[in-house]
Design a protein around this motif. Structure first.
Motif, mmCIF file in Angstrom:
data_model
loop_
_atom_site.group_PDB
_atom_site.id
_atom_site.type_symbol
_atom_site.label_atom_id
_atom_site.label_comp_id
_atom_site.label_asym_id
_atom_site.label_seq_id
_atom_site.Cartn_x
_atom_site.Cartn_y
_atom_site.Cartn_z
ATOM 1 N N ALA A 64 1.367 -1.315 0.660
ATOM 2 C CA ALA A 64 0.103 -0.115 0.256
ATOM 3 C C ALA A 64 1.586 1.645 -0.221
ATOM 4 C CB ALA A 64 -0.742 0.298 1.681
ATOM 5 N N LEU A 65 2.027 1.478 1.024
ATOM 6 C CA LEU A 65 2.580 2.597 0.703
ATOM 7 C C LEU A 65 3.564 2.719 -0.768
ATOM 8 C CD1 LEU A 65 4.023 4.319 2.553
ATOM 9 C CD2 LEU A 65 6.334 2.381 3.052
ATOM 10 N N ARG A 66 4.324 1.567 -1.345
ATOM 11 C CA ARG A 66 4.708 1.988 -2.753
ATOM 12 C C ARG A 66 3.331 2.571 -3.643
ATOM 13 N NH1 ARG A 66 7.675 2.339 0.070
ATOM 14 N NH2 ARG A 66 9.159 0.770 1.224
ATOM 15 N N PHE A 67 2.079 1.654 -3.529
ATOM 16 C CA PHE A 67 1.152 1.963 -4.771
ATOM 17 C C PHE A 67 1.031 3.317 -4.112
ATOM 18 C CE2 PHE A 67 -3.660 3.366 -4.561
ATOM 19 C CZ PHE A 67 -3.594 2.803 -6.679
ATOM 20 N N CYS A 68 0.553 4.304 -2.824
ATOM 21 C CA CYS A 68 0.078 5.556 -3.063
ATOM 22 C C CYS A 68 1.653 6.223 -3.433
ATOM 23 C CB CYS A 68 -0.172 5.693 -1.314
ATOM 24 S SG CYS A 68 -1.833 5.445 -1.173
ATOM 25 N N GLU A 69 2.933 6.127 -3.283
ATOM 26 C CA GLU A 69 4.004 6.992 -3.636
ATOM 27 C C GLU A 69 4.086 6.888 -4.700
ATOM 28 O OE1 GLU A 69 7.016 5.835 -0.048
ATOM 29 O OE2 GLU A 69 6.947 4.515 -1.996
ATOM 30 N N GLN A 70 3.982 5.705 -5.634
ATOM 31 C CA GLN A 70 3.853 6.182 -7.356
ATOM 32 C C GLN A 70 2.833 6.736 -7.945
ATOM 33 O OE1 GLN A 70 3.224 1.352 -8.083
ATOM 34 N NE2 GLN A 70 5.541 1.667 -7.373
ATOM 35 N N GLN A 71 1.530 6.783 -6.918
ATOM 36 C CA GLN A 71 0.198 7.056 -7.806
ATOM 37 C C GLN A 71 0.486 8.790 -7.183
ATOM 38 O OE1 GLN A 71 -2.679 6.441 -8.627
ATOM 39 N NE2 GLN A 71 -1.218 4.869 -8.907
ATOM 40 N N ALA A 80 -3.373 15.125 -14.600
ATOM 41 C CA ALA A 80 -4.487 14.362 -14.810
ATOM 42 C C ALA A 80 -4.045 12.394 -15.023
ATOM 43 C CB ALA A 80 -4.298 14.499 -16.028
ATOM 44 N N THR A 81 -3.035 11.928 -14.018
ATOM 45 C CA THR A 81 -3.020 10.972 -13.355
ATOM 46 C C THR A 81 -2.721 11.059 -11.418
ATOM 47 O OG1 THR A 81 -0.668 11.567 -13.815
ATOM 48 C CG2 THR A 81 -2.337 10.028 -15.308
#
Length: 182
Positions: A64-71, A80-81
C-alpha cells in the motif's frame, strides 16, 4: 511312613502396597510433564502464527505504501494521472490527516484514503486474500512545498475482519515514508 515337611511361614514386614504408591506417584509426575510439554508446544504454535500474521500485515502495508508513493509521483508528473496528496495542516498543534483515526475507519469514502486490493484473477474468478484490504493516504509536508510529501499506509493480517466503521481487531502494521521530488 514319610515325615511331613515343616510349613514355612512368610512374614510381611509392612511392605504391602508400597510399589503401588510409588507407581502412582511416578505416573502423576509423568502426566504433569506431558501436560507441560503440550502447553509449551501450543504456545510455540501461537507465537509462530502471530509471527506469520505480522509478516503478512507488513507485506500488505509495504504494498500500500508503494502504491500511494507511485500514485503521488504520477500526479506530480502529470496532474491528470494518479491522485493528489491532501494539503498539509498549517500551524502548531494541527494534526495531519493520517493522525485522525476517523479518517481511516470511516465507511464514507474520503478523497485521500486509497484502498489497495489484494486479489488474484484465475479460472474460478477473483480470489480475495485479505478480508480487510490495506489502505494508504498521502499528504504534502507543507502546503507551500508540493515537492515533499508524507505517505502513510497500514496493512492488516488475514484474521482482521472487513471494514465496518470501527477500529480493526487483529494484526495491524503502520508504515510511513517521506518522499522528496525534484
Amino acid at each position: 511312613m514319610s515325615i511331613p515337611e515343616p510349613r514355612q511361614t512368610v512374614k510381611m514386614h509392612g511392605q504391602q502396597g508400597v510399589v503401588l504408591i510409588v507407581a502412582l506417584i511416578m505416573l502423576m509426575i509423568l502426566s504433569v510433564l506431558a501436560s507441560i510439554s503440550i502447553r509449551g508446544a501450543s504456545s510455540t504454535e501461537q507465537v509462530a502464527n502471530q509471527s506469520r500474521q505480522q509478516a503478512l500485515a507488513r507485506q500488505t502495508a509495504e504494498t500500500a505504501l508503494r502504491f500511494c508513493e507511485q500514485q503521488v509521483q504520477l500526479y506530480a508528473a502529470n496532474p491528470a494521472t494518479g491522485f493528489a496528496p491532501e494539503a498539509a495542516p498549517v500551524g502548531a498543534g494541527t494534526k495531519y490527516g493520517w493522525e485522525t483515526m476517523a479518517n481511516w475507519d470511516t465507511l464514507a469514502p474520503t478523497a485521500n484514503l486509497k484502498t489497495v486490493a489484494f486479489t488474484s484473477a484465475g479460472d474460478a474468478g477473483t480470489t480475495v486474500y485479505f478480508t480487510r484490504q490495506p489502505e494508504c493516504m498521502a499528504q504534502y509536508l507543507t502546503p507551500a512545498d508540493t515537492k515533499v510529501f508524507v505517505t502513510t499506509a497500514r496493512g492488516f493480517g488475514p484474521e482482521v475482519g472487513a471494514k465496518d466503521g470501527s477500529a480493526p481487531r487483529g494484526t495491524e502494521v503502520w508504515l510511513q515514508s517521506v518522499v522528496t521530488m525534484k
